[in-house]
Scaffold this motif. Sequence first.
Motif, PDB file in Angstrom:
ATOM      1  N   LEU A   1       0.754  -1.260  -0.266  1.00 51.71           N
ATOM      2  CA  LEU A   1       0.072   0.043  -0.018  1.00 51.71           C
ATOM      3  C   LEU A   1       0.907   1.325   0.050  1.00 51.71           C
ATOM      4  O   LEU A   1       1.896   1.234   0.933  1.00 51.71           O
ATOM      5  CB  LEU A   1      -0.841   0.041   1.279  1.00 51.71           C
ATOM      6  N   GLY A   2       0.277   2.302  -0.720  1.00 45.78           N
ATOM      7  CA  GLY A   2       1.291   3.543  -0.801  1.00 45.78           C
ATOM      8  C   GLY A   2       2.176   3.616  -2.135  1.00 45.78           C
ATOM      9  O   GLY A   2       3.230   3.397  -1.970  1.00 45.78           O
ATOM     10  N   ASN A   3       1.250   3.766  -3.089  1.00 43.76           N
ATOM     11  CA  ASN A   3       1.857   3.695  -4.346  1.00 43.76           C
ATOM     12  C   ASN A   3       2.127   5.166  -4.802  1.00 43.76           C
ATOM     13  O   ASN A   3       1.198   6.123  -4.682  1.00 43.76           O
ATOM     14  CB  ASN A   3       0.755   3.199  -5.490  1.00 43.76           C
ATOM     15  N   HIS A   4       3.328   5.408  -5.339  1.00 46.76           N
ATOM     16  CA  HIS A   4       3.866   6.846  -5.763  1.00 46.76           C
ATOM     17  C   HIS A   4       3.715   7.793  -4.470  1.00 46.76           C
ATOM     18  O   HIS A   4       3.659   9.138  -4.758  1.00 46.76           O
ATOM     19  CB  HIS A   4       3.227   7.454  -6.947  1.00 46.76           C
ATOM     20  N   THR A   5       3.838   7.237  -3.315  1.00 47.00           N
ATOM     21  CA  THR A   5       3.896   8.275  -2.131  1.00 47.00           C
ATOM     22  C   THR A   5       5.466   8.567  -1.698  1.00 47.00           C
ATOM     23  O   THR A   5       5.566   9.421  -1.129  1.00 47.00           O
ATOM     24  CB  THR A   5       3.188   7.616  -0.894  1.00 47.00           C
ATOM     25  N   ASP A   6       6.153   7.746  -1.947  1.00 46.38           N
ATOM     26  CA  ASP A   6       7.826   7.673  -1.504  1.00 46.38           C
ATOM     27  C   ASP A   6       8.158   9.222  -1.791  1.00 46.38           C
ATOM     28  O   ASP A   6       8.762   9.922  -1.134  1.00 46.38           O
ATOM     29  CB  ASP A   6       8.588   6.709  -1.716  1.00 46.38           C
ATOM     30  N   TYR A   7       8.165   9.564  -3.141  1.00 47.47           N
ATOM     31  CA  TYR A   7       8.852  10.583  -3.387  1.00 47.47           C
ATOM     32  C   TYR A   7       7.903  11.920  -3.080  1.00 47.47           C
ATOM     33  O   TYR A   7       8.309  13.392  -3.368  1.00 47.47           O
ATOM     34  CB  TYR A   7       9.033  10.744  -4.812  1.00 47.47           C
TER      35      TYR A   7
ATOM     36  N   CYS B   1      13.161   7.952  -9.337  1.00 52.86           N
ATOM     37  CA  CYS B   1      12.349   7.087  -8.319  1.00 52.86           C
ATOM     38  C   CYS B   1      12.556   7.605  -7.039  1.00 52.86           C
ATOM     39  O   CYS B   1      13.491   8.521  -6.726  1.00 52.86           O
ATOM     40  CB  CYS B   1      13.069   5.675  -8.440  1.00 52.86           C
ATOM     41  N   GLY B   2      11.706   7.348  -5.952  1.00 56.69           N
ATOM     42  CA  GLY B   2      11.807   7.492  -4.799  1.00 56.69           C
ATOM     43  C   GLY B   2      12.928   6.700  -4.001  1.00 56.69           C
ATOM     44  O   GLY B   2      13.622   6.075  -4.857  1.00 56.69           O
ATOM     45  N   LEU B   3      12.589   6.596  -2.586  1.00 60.35           N
ATOM     46  CA  LEU B   3      13.592   5.622  -1.863  1.00 60.35           C
ATOM     47  C   LEU B   3      13.096   4.364  -1.562  1.00 60.35           C
ATOM     48  O   LEU B   3      13.689   3.461  -1.013  1.00 60.35           O
ATOM     49  CB  LEU B   3      13.956   6.180  -0.602  1.00 60.35           C
ATOM     50  N   LEU B   4      11.697   4.041  -2.080  1.00 62.18           N
ATOM     51  CA  LEU B   4      11.074   2.743  -1.570  1.00 62.18           C
ATOM     52  C   LEU B   4      11.846   1.582  -1.935  1.00 62.18           C
ATOM     53  O   LEU B   4      11.805   0.671  -0.841  1.00 62.18           O
ATOM     54  CB  LEU B   4       9.546   2.740  -2.174  1.00 62.18           C
ATOM     55  N   ASP B   5      12.391   1.288  -3.185  1.00 64.12           N
ATOM     56  CA  ASP B   5      12.886   0.091  -3.540  1.00 64.12           C
ATOM     57  C   ASP B   5      13.886  -0.198  -2.654  1.00 64.12           C
ATOM     58  O   ASP B   5      14.123  -1.523  -2.102  1.00 64.12           O
ATOM     59  CB  ASP B   5      13.037   0.015  -5.042  1.00 64.12           C
ATOM     60  N   GLN B   6      15.182   0.401  -2.505  1.00 68.99           N
ATOM     61  CA  GLN B   6      16.247   0.528  -1.849  1.00 68.99           C
ATOM     62  C   GLN B   6      15.962   0.281  -0.336  1.00 68.99           C
ATOM     63  O   GLN B   6      16.439  -0.718   0.300  1.00 68.99           O
ATOM     64  CB  GLN B   6      17.136   1.633  -2.196  1.00 68.99           C
TER      65      GLN B   6
ATOM     66  N   SER C   1       1.604  -3.096  -8.066  1.00 69.99           N
ATOM     67  CA  SER C   1       2.746  -3.401  -7.282  1.00 69.99           C
ATOM     68  C   SER C   1       4.075  -2.447  -7.806  1.00 69.99           C
ATOM     69  O   SER C   1       4.419  -2.853  -8.873  1.00 69.99           O
ATOM     70  CB  SER C   1       3.294  -4.458  -6.751  1.00 69.99           C
ATOM     71  N   GLY C   2       4.404  -1.272  -7.184  1.00 64.72           N
ATOM     72  CA  GLY C   2       5.505  -0.529  -7.994  1.00 64.72           C
ATOM     73  C   GLY C   2       5.080   0.308  -8.838  1.00 64.72           C
ATOM     74  O   GLY C   2       3.939   0.881  -8.814  1.00 64.72           O
ATOM     75  N   GLY C   3       5.939   0.747  -9.944  1.00 66.43           N
ATOM     76  CA  GLY C   3       5.778   1.843 -10.914  1.00 66.43           C
ATOM     77  C   GLY C   3       4.346   1.850 -11.598  1.00 66.43           C
ATOM     78  O   GLY C   3       3.890   2.831 -11.706  1.00 66.43           O
ATOM     79  N   GLY C   4       4.080   0.670 -11.816  1.00 66.40           N
ATOM     80  CA  GLY C   4       3.005   0.631 -12.900  1.00 66.40           C
ATOM     81  C   GLY C   4       3.430   0.264 -14.288  1.00 66.40           C
ATOM     82  O   GLY C   4       4.361   0.019 -14.536  1.00 66.40           O
TER      83      GLY C   4
HETATM   84  C1  GLA Z   1       8.962   2.202  -8.362  1.00 65.02           C
HETATM   85  C2  GLA Z   1       9.909   3.424  -7.825  1.00 65.02           C
HETATM   86  C3  GLA Z   1       9.557   3.767  -6.328  1.00 65.02           C
HETATM   87  C4  GLA Z   1       8.142   4.062  -6.113  1.00 65.02           C
HETATM   88  C5  GLA Z   1       7.113   2.977  -6.892  1.00 65.02           C
HETATM   89  C6  GLA Z   1       5.769   3.423  -6.838  1.00 65.02           C
HETATM   90  O1  GLA Z   1       9.160   1.293  -7.695  1.00 65.02           O
HETATM   91  O2  GLA Z   1      11.220   2.958  -7.834  1.00 65.02           O
HETATM   92  O3  GLA Z   1      10.687   4.810  -5.777  1.00 65.02           O
HETATM   93  O4  GLA Z   1       8.060   5.321  -6.413  1.00 65.02           O
HETATM   94  O5  GLA Z   1       7.595   2.921  -8.145  1.00 65.02           O
HETATM   95  O6  GLA Z   1       5.440   3.644  -5.676  1.00 65.02           O
END
Ligand code: GLA
Length: 399
Positions: A44-50, A180-185, A347-350
């Motif tokens: 949950l929380g799509n494209h919220t990180d940045y 991208c934001g920081l979510l993945d790392q 899940s993720g970027g889309g």
């Molecule tokens: C990709 C990006 C993440 C985040 C998601 C969407 O995975 O790398 O930083 O923005 O998309 O939530």
Amino acid sequence: MKQEGFGKMNACQDVHDVLMKKFQEKFGRAPDVVAYAPGRVEILGNHTDYNEGYVLSAAINFGTYFAVARREGPASRLVAGDVMEEVAFEADNPQPSKDRMWSNYVKGVLSGLNAIQKPAHGFDAMFLGNIPLGSGLSSSAALEVSSGFAFARLYGLSVGNLEMAKIGQRAEHDFAGVKCGLLDQFSSINGKKDCLVWSDFRTYDVKTEKLGEDVCFLMCNTNARHALVDGAYNERRQRCEQGAAFFASVLDHPVSALRDVSWAEWLDYKDEMDEITAKRCAHPIGEDERVLSGIDMLRNGNLKGFGRLMFESHDSSRNYFENSCPELDTIVDAAQATPGVLGARLSGGGFGGSVVVLVDKEQVASVETTLRNAYAHRHGSRCDTRVITCSDGARIVKG
Ligand code: GLA
């Protein structure tokens, strides 16, 4: 790096053993350091990180091993262990490559570490993983984080988790062109077995939340193209930033990111914004609220309610952010009508990639069959499904 589907080399131990063998054959010695980093699933929380918001995610039981050995002089070799493609460069001067795009994630990380301390010598390195590329499970973050951990150990650098995540993110921005934001790392580093990771991307606070024992996640990889690098992601991010600037100019409290805007405020002002920007902003604003409600529901054992939030999240992607696609929608729509499913969303970027489905553990086999059949019926091709286990984050496994 070409791993198709979920089929090949499932077990991480197999991946590790194959990598050790290939490393020995290629370089004639064993690595000094081996690190492992998992992929991630976003719940949950799509494209919220940045947008400085909240995300619930998990590190998964698929990932990448990165093996490296010290070498005298600056000359260095980096090999993608699946296709045995090699890139040679000097450890103290990594430059983005135009044809071997996979190498840019590692070079970008090395460049970030070099800014802390110039490397005293070169290296021979090879990596191998089992995360399908373009599946939305962050194979690139797993490569950044595993190489970051391995190089930091090889060069004797002490790098904190937040700093390491930011080095991976910089590699994406400057070497791969994705803002991208920081979510993945963050998820790859902070994962915890059987838990969801709750991240606050303003304070960088991380908490873990137990997932109920009766449920699990099923990933459905549509094999549809993940178009992050094509600029759609960067365009969405820009819209969110424009939206935040608009809200900062009309609201009577400080707004430095969409995190500061409530759903009620969005409703009050949406008609004064251009239509597309208003729609884009609705998504992260709604997602932040869904993450907070989701945490309460998890803590109260209300998994039905939590699953409903996942469906709402997908609707918001589909209608407001427009980062879904017909392939993802097919799976979510089928999931909605399948007994044993509590929730499903992209899940993720889309723009392709995977759907994550929250499933009653006892019914997972029948859910898997139903979703696969629905997908094949509609698109005439296969979607790959896999049960995902929430797993521990990145670590050094040798050295
Ligand atoms: C990709 C990006 C993440 C985040 C998601 C969407 O995975 O790398 O930083 O923005 O998309 O939530």
